[in-house]
Design an enzyme around this catalytic site. Structure first.
Site, PDB file in Angstrom:
ATOM      1  CG  ASP A 288      -2.097   0.581   0.713  1.00 39.21           C
ATOM      2  OD1 ASP A 288      -2.870   1.817   0.051  1.00 39.21           O
ATOM      3  OD2 ASP A 288      -2.501   1.347   2.505  1.00 39.21           O
TER       4      ASP A 288
ATOM      5  CG  HIS B 192      -6.520   4.633  -1.125  1.00 37.93           C
ATOM      6  ND1 HIS B 192      -5.412   4.557  -0.401  1.00 37.93           N
ATOM      7  CD2 HIS B 192      -6.613   4.519  -2.530  1.00 37.93           C
ATOM      8  CE1 HIS B 192      -4.806   3.464  -1.099  1.00 37.93           C
ATOM      9  NE2 HIS B 192      -4.620   3.683  -2.364  1.00 37.93           N
ATOM     10  N   GLY B 193      -9.285   5.046   2.394  1.00 35.61           N
ATOM     11  CA  GLY B 193      -9.969   5.837   3.215  1.00 35.61           C
ATOM     12  C   GLY B 193     -10.965   5.981   3.684  1.00 35.61           C
TER      13      GLY B 193
ATOM     14  CB  SER C 117     -11.619   3.525   8.588  1.00 38.88           C
ATOM     15  OG  SER C 117     -11.400   2.607   8.515  1.00 38.88           O
TER      16      SER C 117
END
Ligand code: ZN
Length: 307
Positions: free
Chosen positions: A91, A226-227, A229
């Site tokens: 990543d 991505h990101g 959460s």
């Protein structure tokens, strides 16, 4: 129709095939970051329980702590032992050297990240790295990134970066054509890390679903979010329907790790046996991974994983 939890999926042994298969089924592949064996055990336990494929991710910092070759060896061993479709991604890789190192170590994919550079330089650097890793392993999956979604899977006071500036379909098309990537990570309202209000469950990230669909059409390749959460559960499902193939969850795992470790240490101040302290931590992180996997595969609706 075959469901992803069925034994047929045990035959998926390439990341590319897994992505194609999941896309057909309208499911997203969960990408979960690990920095140590506790997190990795949690991800594998969730994959074992659900039968769903997982993409284990490790950023440069996480790889440095675990050991790039050591992580690849442990994941390979777990894949062989469980027979599960478990894949490994390097990543946020910011240099040619680190990308080639991961390719040699046997990673299934490399996330090439020069998104901090201006567009033209991002294109040039990404193209160079994609060619280098495919020379090491022609089957490797190469991801490229455009747009600013902030850095660091951490808890933040305020949103950083220019994450309101979304990737355009035209940029996406140009970037894919020029670099030869297999997977594109766009900025579509997503952001690395979580705000305190998100950790408390009071706020959620919302994605530009229409933009995702436009980018998918323009790019014509797999898309990574991505990101992830702290994103609204319904938006995850709709993002997959709009063309997202891989969803990254890191901060939610880290929050569960930190909380449960703290609780475990406080529970018995005299406990010094590491695996007795750490087993509840594995279980807590596993619960987050399991609930996210079920959501990405349409099995659950609302789950407040970190609340
Ligand atoms: Zn990321």
């Amino acid at each position: 129709m075959t469901t992803i939890g069925s034994p047929n999926h045990m035959n998926i042994h390439s990341l590319r095939n897994a992505l194609t298969q999941l896309e057909k089924e309208g499911s997203g592949l969960g990408h979960f970051n690990v920095a140590d064996l506790v997190l990795l055990k949690a991800v594998i336990a969730a994959a074992t329980d659900t039968g769903f494929p997982v993409l284990v991710g490790a950023s440069e910092g996480e790889r440095e702590f675990f050991g790039t070759r050591q992580l690849a060896a442990v994941v390979k061993s777990l894949r062989e032992e469980t027979g599960l479709p478990v894949f490994l991604n390097a990543d946020h890789t910011h240099s040619l050297q680190k990308a080639v190192e991961a390719a040699h170590a046997g990673f299934d994919s490399v996330g090439v990240d020069f998104s901090a550079f201006p567009f033209e330089q991002n294109v040039a650097h990404t193209k160079e790295v994609v060619q280098a890793i495919k020379a090491v392993n022609p089957a490797i999956v190469a991801e490229g990134e455009i747009g600013d979604i902030g850095t660091g899977s951490e808890i933040k006071e305020t949103a950083q970066g220019d994450f309101k500036k979304l990737t355009t379909p035209e940029e996406a098309r140009q970037f894919v054509d020029a670099t030869g990537i297999d997977v594109l990570a766009p900025a579509v309202g997503n952001m690395h890390g979580m705000l305190k209000s998100m950790v408390q469950g009071k706020a959620k990230k919302h994605l530009d679903l229409e933009r995702i669909a436009q980018i998918k059409q323009a790019a014509g390749i797999f898309l990574t979010l991505h990101g992830g959460s702290g994103t609204d559960d319904e938006h995850f499902r709709k993002a997959v329907a709009a063309g997202i193939n891989i969803i990254h969850i890191n901060t939610e795992l880290r929050v569960a790790w930190r909380r449960s470790l703290g609780e475990s240490l406080v529970r018995d101040p005299n406990e010094v046996v590491p695996y007795k302290v750490l087993l509840p931590v594995v279980d807590s992180v596993k619960q987050v991974v399991t609930s996210r996997l079920r959501l990405f595969h349409g099995e659950l609706d609302a789950v407040g994983s970190v609340a």
